[in-house]
Design a protein around this motif. Structure first.
Motif, PDB file in Angstrom:
ATOM      1  N   VAL A 149       0.830  -1.210   0.000  1.00 48.78           N
ATOM      2  CA  VAL A 149       0.000   0.000   0.000  1.00 48.78           C
ATOM      3  C   VAL A 149       0.863   1.258   0.000  1.00 48.78           C
ATOM      4  N   GLY A 150       1.952   1.216   0.745  1.00 47.84           N
ATOM      5  CA  GLY A 150       2.794   2.398   0.883  1.00 47.84           C
ATOM      6  C   GLY A 150       3.561   2.746  -0.376  1.00 47.84           C
ATOM      7  N   PHE A 173       2.472   1.649  -3.650  1.00 48.24           N
ATOM      8  CA  PHE A 173       1.655   1.475  -4.855  1.00 48.24           C
ATOM      9  C   PHE A 173       1.689   2.713  -5.752  1.00 48.24           C
ATOM     10  N   ASN A 174       1.560   3.908  -5.144  1.00 49.00           N
ATOM     11  CA  ASN A 174       1.559   5.140  -5.926  1.00 49.00           C
ATOM     12  C   ASN A 174       2.833   5.288  -6.745  1.00 49.00           C
ATOM     13  N   TYR A 175       3.963   4.966  -6.118  1.00 46.53           N
ATOM     14  CA  TYR A 175       5.238   5.119  -6.820  1.00 46.53           C
ATOM     15  C   TYR A 175       5.338   4.133  -7.974  1.00 46.53           C
ATOM     16  N   TRP A 176       4.802   2.939  -7.776  1.00 47.59           N
ATOM     17  CA  TRP A 176       4.864   1.946  -8.860  1.00 47.59           C
ATOM     18  C   TRP A 176       4.065   2.411 -10.063  1.00 47.59           C
ATOM     19  N   ILE A 177       2.858   2.944  -9.769  1.00 45.58           N
ATOM     20  CA  ILE A 177       2.052   3.455 -10.895  1.00 45.58           C
ATOM     21  C   ILE A 177       2.796   4.587 -11.594  1.00 45.58           C
ATOM     22  N   VAL A 178       3.452   5.444 -10.797  1.00 44.68           N
ATOM     23  CA  VAL A 178       4.237   6.534 -11.402  1.00 44.68           C
ATOM     24  C   VAL A 178       5.262   5.964 -12.373  1.00 44.68           C
ATOM     25  N   MET A 179       5.962   4.913 -11.925  1.00 41.03           N
ATOM     26  CA  MET A 179       6.993   4.325 -12.790  1.00 41.03           C
ATOM     27  C   MET A 179       6.375   3.697 -14.040  1.00 41.03           C
ATOM     28  N   MET A 235     -11.312   3.843   2.742  1.00 38.06           N
ATOM     29  CA  MET A 235     -12.122   4.321   1.627  1.00 38.06           C
ATOM     30  C   MET A 235     -11.288   5.206   0.702  1.00 38.06           C
ATOM     31  N   GLU A 236     -10.595   6.176   1.333  1.00 40.96           N
ATOM     32  CA  GLU A 236      -9.747   7.073   0.551  1.00 40.96           C
ATOM     33  C   GLU A 236      -8.715   6.289  -0.246  1.00 40.96           C
ATOM     34  N   LEU A 237      -8.206   5.262   0.422  1.00 43.19           N
ATOM     35  CA  LEU A 237      -7.161   4.456  -0.209  1.00 43.19           C
ATOM     36  C   LEU A 237      -7.684   3.747  -1.445  1.00 43.19           C
ATOM     37  N   ILE A 238      -8.937   3.264  -1.361  1.00 40.98           N
ATOM     38  CA  ILE A 238      -9.520   2.546  -2.504  1.00 40.98           C
ATOM     39  C   ILE A 238      -9.713   3.496  -3.682  1.00 40.98           C
ATOM     40  N   ILE A 239     -10.210   4.711  -3.376  1.00 41.30           N
ATOM     41  CA  ILE A 239     -10.409   5.696  -4.458  1.00 41.30           C
ATOM     42  C   ILE A 239      -9.068   6.028  -5.094  1.00 41.30           C
ATOM     43  N   ASN A 240      -8.064   6.224  -4.240  1.00 44.25           N
ATOM     44  CA  ASN A 240      -6.711   6.530  -4.712  1.00 44.25           C
ATOM     45  C   ASN A 240      -6.204   5.458  -5.666  1.00 44.25           C
ATOM     46  N   MET A 241      -6.327   4.211  -5.240  1.00 41.88           N
ATOM     47  CA  MET A 241      -5.830   3.114  -6.087  1.00 41.88           C
ATOM     48  C   MET A 241      -6.670   2.977  -7.347  1.00 41.88           C
ATOM     49  N   GLY A 242      -7.978   3.170  -7.209  1.00 44.09           N
ATOM     50  CA  GLY A 242      -8.848   3.092  -8.376  1.00 44.09           C
ATOM     51  C   GLY A 242      -8.467   4.132  -9.421  1.00 44.09           C
ATOM     52  N   LEU A 243      -8.262   5.361  -8.976  1.00 44.01           N
ATOM     53  CA  LEU A 243      -7.915   6.435  -9.919  1.00 44.01           C
ATOM     54  C   LEU A 243      -6.579   6.146 -10.597  1.00 44.01           C
ATOM     55  N   LEU A 244      -5.614   5.674  -9.802  1.00 41.29           N
ATOM     56  CA  LEU A 244      -4.298   5.399 -10.389  1.00 41.29           C
ATOM     57  C   LEU A 244      -4.375   4.266 -11.408  1.00 41.29           C
ATOM     58  N   SER A 245      -5.200   3.235 -11.096  1.00 41.97           N
ATOM     59  CA  SER A 245      -5.340   2.144 -12.063  1.00 41.97           C
ATOM     60  C   SER A 245      -5.994   2.641 -13.345  1.00 41.97           C
ATOM     61  N   SER A 249       7.151   5.510   3.064  1.00 45.02           N
ATOM     62  CA  SER A 249       5.803   5.010   2.815  1.00 45.02           C
ATOM     63  C   SER A 249       4.848   6.158   2.535  1.00 45.02           C
ATOM     64  N   PHE A 250       3.865   5.899   1.657  1.00 50.75           N
ATOM     65  CA  PHE A 250       2.901   6.922   1.238  1.00 50.75           C
ATOM     66  C   PHE A 250       2.129   7.475   2.428  1.00 50.75           C
ATOM     67  N   GLY A 251       2.075   8.814   2.537  1.00 51.14           N
ATOM     68  CA  GLY A 251       1.284   9.444   3.589  1.00 51.14           C
ATOM     69  C   GLY A 251       1.995   9.573   4.925  1.00 51.14           C
ATOM     70  N   ALA A 252       3.284   9.162   4.988  1.00 50.00           N
ATOM     71  CA  ALA A 252       4.002   9.247   6.267  1.00 50.00           C
ATOM     72  C   ALA A 252       4.267  10.702   6.621  1.00 50.00           C
ATOM     73  N   ALA A 253       4.016  11.053   7.881  1.00 45.88           N
ATOM     74  CA  ALA A 253       4.193  12.446   8.291  1.00 45.88           C
ATOM     75  C   ALA A 253       5.661  12.768   8.586  1.00 45.88           C
ATOM     76  N   ASP A 254       6.490  11.725   8.756  1.00 47.04           N
ATOM     77  CA  ASP A 254       7.882  11.980   9.150  1.00 47.04           C
ATOM     78  C   ASP A 254       8.866  11.758   8.001  1.00 47.04           C
ATOM     79  N   SER A 255       8.362  11.708   6.752  1.00 48.20           N
ATOM     80  CA  SER A 255       9.289  11.505   5.642  1.00 48.20           C
ATOM     81  C   SER A 255      10.114  12.777   5.421  1.00 48.20           C
ATOM     82  N   PRO A 256      11.308  12.642   4.807  1.00 49.55           N
ATOM     83  CA  PRO A 256      12.201  13.796   4.669  1.00 49.55           C
ATOM     84  C   PRO A 256      11.556  15.003   3.981  1.00 49.55           C
ATOM     85  N   VAL A 257      10.613  14.738   3.041  1.00 50.06           N
ATOM     86  CA  VAL A 257       9.980  15.854   2.323  1.00 50.06           C
ATOM     87  C   VAL A 257       9.260  16.792   3.284  1.00 50.06           C
TER      88      VAL A 257
END
Lengths: 117, 330
Positions: free
Chosen positions: A4-5, A7-13, B1-11, B110-118
């Motif tokens: 899950v963490g 997935f977004n990056y894979w789609i980007v690639m 729910m948000e996650l499903i929409i996110n993955m659906g849109l990306l697919s 990981s996606f959505g992590a609050a402590d990532s370097p960005v």
């Protein structure tokens, strides 16, 4: 592996590689520009994905809200989109000129005509 | 729910992209590229990037499709079949690069992590201090027009240069005078469309102005407003014909206005320099630092909106003028 963490990056690639494939494998110049747009959008998606924080809201300050997504990628990408359309337009203008001088926008035909001269 | 929409849109994005590769009809490709833009705009809303979504919806789904179609009217609709020899080399190369890049993503936070370097470095400063320093709710506008105004200046110049480039490549100085050519609009016979559009055009212009001046409080700003403002003129040109549109828009005036936008932006910076401050330091405009920021952002956004709107108009009308001349020659 964190499916899950990442997935977004894979789609980007995947999107980036699809754009790359169109640019190198297909000969039509308009199609190549569409490929470049796909490539470009995949980078936009990557930046915006990195700015997202779980459970945060859009970076417009309101009372009582503490967690906002990172506004910096938004600024970079927002301007990049408009710059992107301006440069795509320039590319399309070049394609139109090529069509007028070579009467074709297929790469191999243009090459052949170049060699005949 | 948000996650499903996110993955659906990306697919859906990935599927649209694959369809774009396979289809040889460039008209369908242009339409799919528009759909791709719209889906990615929805994705940006999910990611809290409302300003970006706004821009992508108007640019990716609107203007770029329009430009693509105008080009196809000149260059022809179908492309030739792929050559086997080319795909044989391209496919392994693309798969290898893709595999390496995906291997590289395994180290990404990981996606959505609050402590990532960005999320460290400057972002917390923008979020915490911009309310006191700039005093406007939309942090994206604060960063765009104040903290990183120098970057934005560069981008406005790139857009202006692209407009000049399109003019240099495609401008016709030998266009026949307006009165001598027959007015042909592509959608002339659609009475309902024409009347609805006539009612919509003032609303679109008004909405463009709203986006321009409300950008500090909600999503919006000069970039989006410019594109929306320009789209009203495109709509007019498509429904009433190029000649009617050329009567409304004086092309030399539009060119002057495009340069004026960049000039307003640059002058805002130079005025600060002449008063002994740094380039684009807004504190010279007023005693009160927050009020000075507001004024500076207003000028900057005005310059951006003016340049973006006029460059988009220049690009569209130069392309359409070219295809009109082509059409008469055939």
């Amino acid at each position: 592996m964190n499916f899950v963490g990442l997935f977004n990056y894979w789609i980007v690639m995947v999107l980036m590689m699809i754009g790359f494939y169109i640019v190198i494998a297909q000969g039509n110049l308009v199609k190549k520009l569409v490929g470049l747009t796909l490539f470009q959008t995949s980078v936009f998606i990557m930046y915006i994905t990195m700015g997202k924080i779980e459970g945060a809201t859009a970076p417009i300050l309101v009372e009582g809200e503490a967690l906002y997504s990172n506004p910096l990628p938004h600024v970079l990408i927002l301007t990049a989109i408009v710059v992107g359309i301006a440069t795509t337009a320039l590319g399309l203008a070049l394609v139109v000129r090529i069509k007028e001088s070579y009467d074709s926008i297929e790469e191999d035909e243009i090459n052949r005509k170049d060699q005949e001269c | 729910m948000e996650l499903i929409i996110n993955m659906g849109l990306l697919s859906m994005l990935a599927m649209t992209a694959i369809a774009i590769v396979r289809i040889k009809d460039l008209f369908a490709v242009a339409m799919l590229a528009g759909i791709y833009g719209l889906i990615s705009a929805s994705f940006f809303v999910m990611m809290d990037a409302v300003d970006v979504a706004f821009t992508e919806a108007s640019v990716g789904a609107g203007i770029s499709t329009l430009l693509m179609l105008t080009t196809l009217a000149i260059t022809g609709r179908f492309e030739k079949a792929d050559k086997k020899s080319r795909t044989r080399f391209a496919l392994p190369l693309v798969l290898l690069t893709g595999a390496l890049l995906i291997y590289g993503t395994l180290d990404m936070p990981s996606f959505g992590a609050a402590d990532s370097p960005v999320q460290e470095h400057v972002a917390p400063r923008y979020l915490n201090d911009s309310a006191q320093e700039i005093g406007i709710p939309n942090v994206v506008t604060s960063v765009l027009a104040s903290y990183r105004a120098f970057d934005t200046f560069g981008e406005v110049i790139v857009i202006f240069t692209a407009g000049v480039g399109v003019l240099a490549l495609l401008m016709r100085t030998d266009l026949p005078p307006i009165s001598s050519v027959k007015n042909t609009a592509s959608m002339e016979e659609h009475m309902v469309l024409r009347i609805v559009a006539k009612m919509l055009i003032p609303l679109i212009l008004l909405f463009g102005l709203y986006v321009q001046f409300h950008g500090e409080y909600g999503p919006g700003g000069g970039f989006q407003a410019g594109v929306i403002f320009a789209s009203a003129f495109f709509l007019y040109a498509m429904l009433y014909g190029m000649n009617a549109a050329r009567k409304v828009i004086d092309s030399s005036l539009v060119q002057v206005l495009a340069a004026l936008g960049v000039l307003i932006y640059g002058t805002t910076g130079v005025v600060a320099m002449l008063s002994g401050k740094n380039f684009l330091d807004y504190s010279v405009f007023s005693e009160d630092p927050v009020h000075a920021q507001h004024l500076g952002i207003l000028f900057i956004e005005l310059g951006v909106g003016l340049t973006v709107a006029t460059v988009m108009i220049i690009i569209f009308f130069t392309f359409s003028g070219r295809s009109q001349v082509e059409g008469e020659r055939d």
